[in-house]
Design a protein around this motif. Structure first.
Motif, PDB file in Angstrom:
ATOM      1  N   MET A   1       0.846  -1.195   0.000  1.00 50.99           N
ATOM      2  CA  MET A   1       0.000   0.000   0.000  1.00 50.99           C
ATOM      3  C   MET A   1       0.880   1.243   0.000  1.00 50.99           C
ATOM      4  SD  MET A   1      -2.982  -1.136   2.706  1.00 50.99           S
ATOM      5  CE  MET A   1      -3.967   0.327   2.336  1.00 50.99           C
ATOM      6  N   ALA A   2       0.678   2.091  -1.004  1.00 53.31           N
ATOM      7  CA  ALA A   2       1.473   3.309  -1.148  1.00 53.31           C
ATOM      8  C   ALA A   2       0.739   4.490  -0.537  1.00 53.31           C
ATOM      9  CB  ALA A   2       1.762   3.578  -2.622  1.00 53.31           C
ATOM     10  N   LEU A   3       1.443   5.233   0.293  1.00 58.17           N
ATOM     11  CA  LEU A   3       0.898   6.462   0.867  1.00 58.17           C
ATOM     12  C   LEU A   3       1.237   7.619  -0.064  1.00 58.17           C
ATOM     13  CD1 LEU A   3       2.023   5.859   4.547  1.00 58.17           C
ATOM     14  CD2 LEU A   3      -0.334   5.762   3.692  1.00 58.17           C
ATOM     15  N   GLY A   4       0.229   8.247  -0.591  1.00 58.61           N
ATOM     16  CA  GLY A   4       0.447   9.348  -1.526  1.00 58.61           C
ATOM     17  C   GLY A   4       0.654  10.674  -0.820  1.00 58.61           C
ATOM     18  N   GLY A   5       0.799  11.716  -1.611  1.00 58.62           N
ATOM     19  CA  GLY A   5       1.020  13.058  -1.085  1.00 58.62           C
ATOM     20  C   GLY A   5       1.895  13.850  -2.023  1.00 58.62           C
ATOM     21  N   ASP A   6       2.516  14.889  -1.493  1.00 63.52           N
ATOM     22  CA  ASP A   6       3.434  15.700  -2.285  1.00 63.52           C
ATOM     23  C   ASP A   6       4.793  15.016  -2.334  1.00 63.52           C
ATOM     24  OD1 ASP A   6       1.516  17.748  -2.620  1.00 63.52           O
ATOM     25  OD2 ASP A   6       1.999  18.531  -0.638  1.00 63.52           O
ATOM     26  N   TYR A   7       5.308  14.790  -3.542  1.00 67.44           N
ATOM     27  CA  TYR A   7       6.597  14.118  -3.658  1.00 67.44           C
ATOM     28  C   TYR A   7       7.722  15.065  -3.259  1.00 67.44           C
ATOM     29  CZ  TYR A   7      10.666  11.734  -5.488  1.00 67.44           C
ATOM     30  OH  TYR A   7      11.906  11.145  -5.600  1.00 67.44           O
ATOM     31  N   ASP A   8       8.606  14.586  -2.373  1.00 63.10           N
ATOM     32  CA  ASP A   8       9.769  15.336  -1.908  1.00 63.10           C
ATOM     33  C   ASP A   8      11.013  14.622  -2.433  1.00 63.10           C
ATOM     34  OD1 ASP A   8      12.044  16.019  -0.161  1.00 63.10           O
ATOM     35  OD2 ASP A   8      10.574  17.157   0.992  1.00 63.10           O
ATOM     36  N   ALA A   9      11.692  15.239  -3.403  1.00 60.09           N
ATOM     37  CA  ALA A   9      12.830  14.589  -4.060  1.00 60.09           C
ATOM     38  C   ALA A   9      13.993  14.359  -3.105  1.00 60.09           C
ATOM     39  CB  ALA A   9      13.277  15.422  -5.259  1.00 60.09           C
ATOM     40  N   MET A  10      14.212  15.271  -2.161  1.00 66.51           N
ATOM     41  CA  MET A  10      15.334  15.127  -1.244  1.00 66.51           C
ATOM     42  C   MET A  10      15.193  13.864  -0.394  1.00 66.51           C
ATOM     43  SD  MET A  10      16.766  17.770   1.606  1.00 66.51           S
ATOM     44  CE  MET A  10      18.025  17.262   2.771  1.00 66.51           C
ATOM     45  N   HIS A  11      13.967  13.542  -0.005  1.00 68.77           N
ATOM     46  CA  HIS A  11      13.715  12.367   0.832  1.00 68.77           C
ATOM     47  C   HIS A  11      13.202  11.180   0.025  1.00 68.77           C
ATOM     48  CE1 HIS A  11      13.495  15.823   3.612  1.00 68.77           C
ATOM     49  NE2 HIS A  11      14.101  15.013   4.442  1.00 68.77           N
ATOM     50  N   ASP A  12      12.916  11.384  -1.262  1.00 67.30           N
ATOM     51  CA  ASP A  12      12.381  10.347  -2.138  1.00 67.30           C
ATOM     52  C   ASP A  12      11.123   9.734  -1.537  1.00 67.30           C
ATOM     53  OD1 ASP A  12      12.364   8.887  -4.496  1.00 67.30           O
ATOM     54  OD2 ASP A  12      13.501   7.226  -3.645  1.00 67.30           O
ATOM     55  N   SER A  13      10.273  10.607  -1.005  1.00 72.77           N
ATOM     56  CA  SER A  13       9.066  10.111  -0.338  1.00 72.77           C
ATOM     57  C   SER A  13       7.915  11.080  -0.538  1.00 72.77           C
ATOM     58  CB  SER A  13       9.335   9.917   1.158  1.00 72.77           C
ATOM     59  OG  SER A  13       9.653  11.141   1.785  1.00 72.77           O
ATOM     60  N   PHE A  14       6.732  10.626  -0.142  1.00 68.09           N
ATOM     61  CA  PHE A  14       5.518  11.418  -0.256  1.00 68.09           C
ATOM     62  C   PHE A  14       5.143  11.945   1.122  1.00 68.09           C
ATOM     63  CE2 PHE A  14       5.641   8.371  -3.668  1.00 68.09           C
ATOM     64  CZ  PHE A  14       5.384   9.163  -4.790  1.00 68.09           C
ATOM     65  N   LEU A  15       4.868  13.241   1.179  1.00 70.72           N
ATOM     66  CA  LEU A  15       4.650  13.929   2.449  1.00 70.72           C
ATOM     67  C   LEU A  15       3.428  14.847   2.339  1.00 70.72           C
ATOM     68  CD1 LEU A  15       8.411  14.882   3.001  1.00 70.72           C
ATOM     69  CD2 LEU A  15       7.198  12.970   4.075  1.00 70.72           C
ATOM     70  N   GLY A  16       3.222  15.674   3.335  1.00 69.49           N
ATOM     71  CA  GLY A  16       2.169  16.669   3.278  1.00 69.49           C
ATOM     72  C   GLY A  16       0.848  16.219   3.878  1.00 69.49           C
ATOM     73  N   VAL A  17      -0.144  17.104   3.777  1.00 71.52           N
ATOM     74  CA  VAL A  17      -1.446  16.895   4.405  1.00 71.52           C
ATOM     75  C   VAL A  17      -2.130  15.644   3.883  1.00 71.52           C
ATOM     76  CG1 VAL A  17      -3.770  17.858   4.658  1.00 71.52           C
ATOM     77  CG2 VAL A  17      -1.770  19.345   4.893  1.00 71.52           C
ATOM     78  N   SER A  18      -2.094  15.421   2.567  1.00 72.34           N
ATOM     79  CA  SER A  18      -2.781  14.251   2.014  1.00 72.34           C
ATOM     80  C   SER A  18      -2.136  12.951   2.464  1.00 72.34           C
ATOM     81  CB  SER A  18      -2.820  14.329   0.485  1.00 72.34           C
ATOM     82  OG  SER A  18      -1.524  14.514  -0.052  1.00 72.34           O
ATOM     83  N   CYS A  19      -0.818  12.963   2.692  1.00 69.14           N
ATOM     84  CA  CYS A  19      -0.150  11.781   3.219  1.00 69.14           C
ATOM     85  C   CYS A  19      -0.599  11.509   4.648  1.00 69.14           C
ATOM     86  CB  CYS A  19       1.367  11.960   3.158  1.00 69.14           C
ATOM     87  SG  CYS A  19       2.292  10.521   3.738  1.00 69.14           S
ATOM     88  N   VAL A  20      -0.635  12.549   5.456  1.00 70.07           N
ATOM     89  CA  VAL A  20      -1.083  12.400   6.848  1.00 70.07           C
ATOM     90  C   VAL A  20      -2.519  11.883   6.898  1.00 70.07           C
ATOM     91  CG1 VAL A  20      -1.650  13.674   8.957  1.00 70.07           C
ATOM     92  CG2 VAL A  20       0.509  14.116   7.766  1.00 70.07           C
ATOM     93  N   GLU A  21      -3.389  12.412   6.041  1.00 71.58           N
ATOM     94  CA  GLU A  21      -4.780  11.968   6.028  1.00 71.58           C
ATOM     95  C   GLU A  21      -4.901  10.506   5.616  1.00 71.58           C
ATOM     96  OE1 GLU A  21      -6.696  14.796   3.494  1.00 71.58           O
ATOM     97  OE2 GLU A  21      -6.984  16.258   5.126  1.00 71.58           O
ATOM     98  N   ALA A  22      -4.060  10.081   4.675  1.00 71.62           N
ATOM     99  CA  ALA A  22      -4.070   8.673   4.264  1.00 71.62           C
ATOM    100  C   ALA A  22      -3.651   7.770   5.416  1.00 71.62           C
ATOM    101  CB  ALA A  22      -3.154   8.478   3.059  1.00 71.62           C
TER     102      ALA A  22
END
Length: 207
Positions: free
Chosen positions: A92-113
């Motif tokens: 299961m992938a947690l979406g959100g705003d992609y952050d290239a420095m961390h190579d991960s998805f972050l932000g409000v939509s990630c927290v809500e997921a």
């Protein structure tokens, strides 16, 4: 962050900015592998497991094919690409705003997921631990880690020994939120004594 010296530069730890994922992936490899080898023993087939975007949990992800079937949830793109290769893992992938420095998805939509899920075990790492707290440099990372901890029945903190006795800008959580801390055998007696004084259960992973 780097520190200049005559003839070159060297990586300089910072309590305000985290190193990028490429640098972190190459540092303390043996220690992270030892911690991951200890951590995988806590996982049982059939569990739902959440992993943060740390390179320490990436070392754990590489071992998850040993304990399938599993449901694994993560916001770390490199972790997703690795785990997608394994049979027996519902990913299961947690979406959100992609952050290239961390190579991960972050932000409000990630927290809500994250808040919509409930998992058996959550594994996270942080940049610093001292005085009974886990710390991290960046606020947008902290909010995701906190949501992950709240979504799990049990939480485990994975650390290489260089993170003990350090602090960073933001408190992530008190160490009492973790069922246990796993650290490698490079940890000093003083650092382990601090964990003892705060009554934090921990395992020391042999190198």
């Amino acid at each position: 962050m780097v520190r200049k010296f005559r003839g070159g530069v060297t990586a300089q730890p910072s309590g305000v900015f985290e190193s990028n994922v490429a640098f972190r992936r190459k540092s303390m490899r043996a220690e992270k592998e030892a911690v991951a080898e200890c951590a995988v023993r806590l996982i049982e087939p059939g569990m739902a497991v959440m992993l943060d975007d740390s390179t320490t949990t990436l070392a754990l992800a590489a071992r998850l094919s040993e304990v399938t079937p599993l449901t694994v949830v993560t916001n770390f793109l490199e972790g997703l690409n690795l785990l997608a290769q394994f049979r027996g893992i519902r990913l299961m992938a947690l979406g959100g705003d992609y952050d290239a420095m961390h190579d991960s998805f972050l932000g409000v939509s990630c927290v809500e997921a994250i808040e919509s899920l409930s998992v058996d075990l959550c594994f996270v790492s942080t940049s610093a631990v001292s005085a009974g707290y886990a710390f991290h440099q960046e606020q947008h990372i902290v909010s995701v880690k906190r949501a992950m901890l709240a979504s799990a029945a049990r939480n485990v903190l994975l650390l290489d020994h260089t993170k003990l006795g350090r602090t960073a800008l933001h408190r992530v959580a008190p160490l009492t939120e973790f069922e246990r801390v796993i650290v490698d055998a490079g940890a000093s007696p003083e650092a382990l004594r601090d964990l003892d004084e705060h009554k934090v259960p921990y395992d020391v992973a042999a190198l």
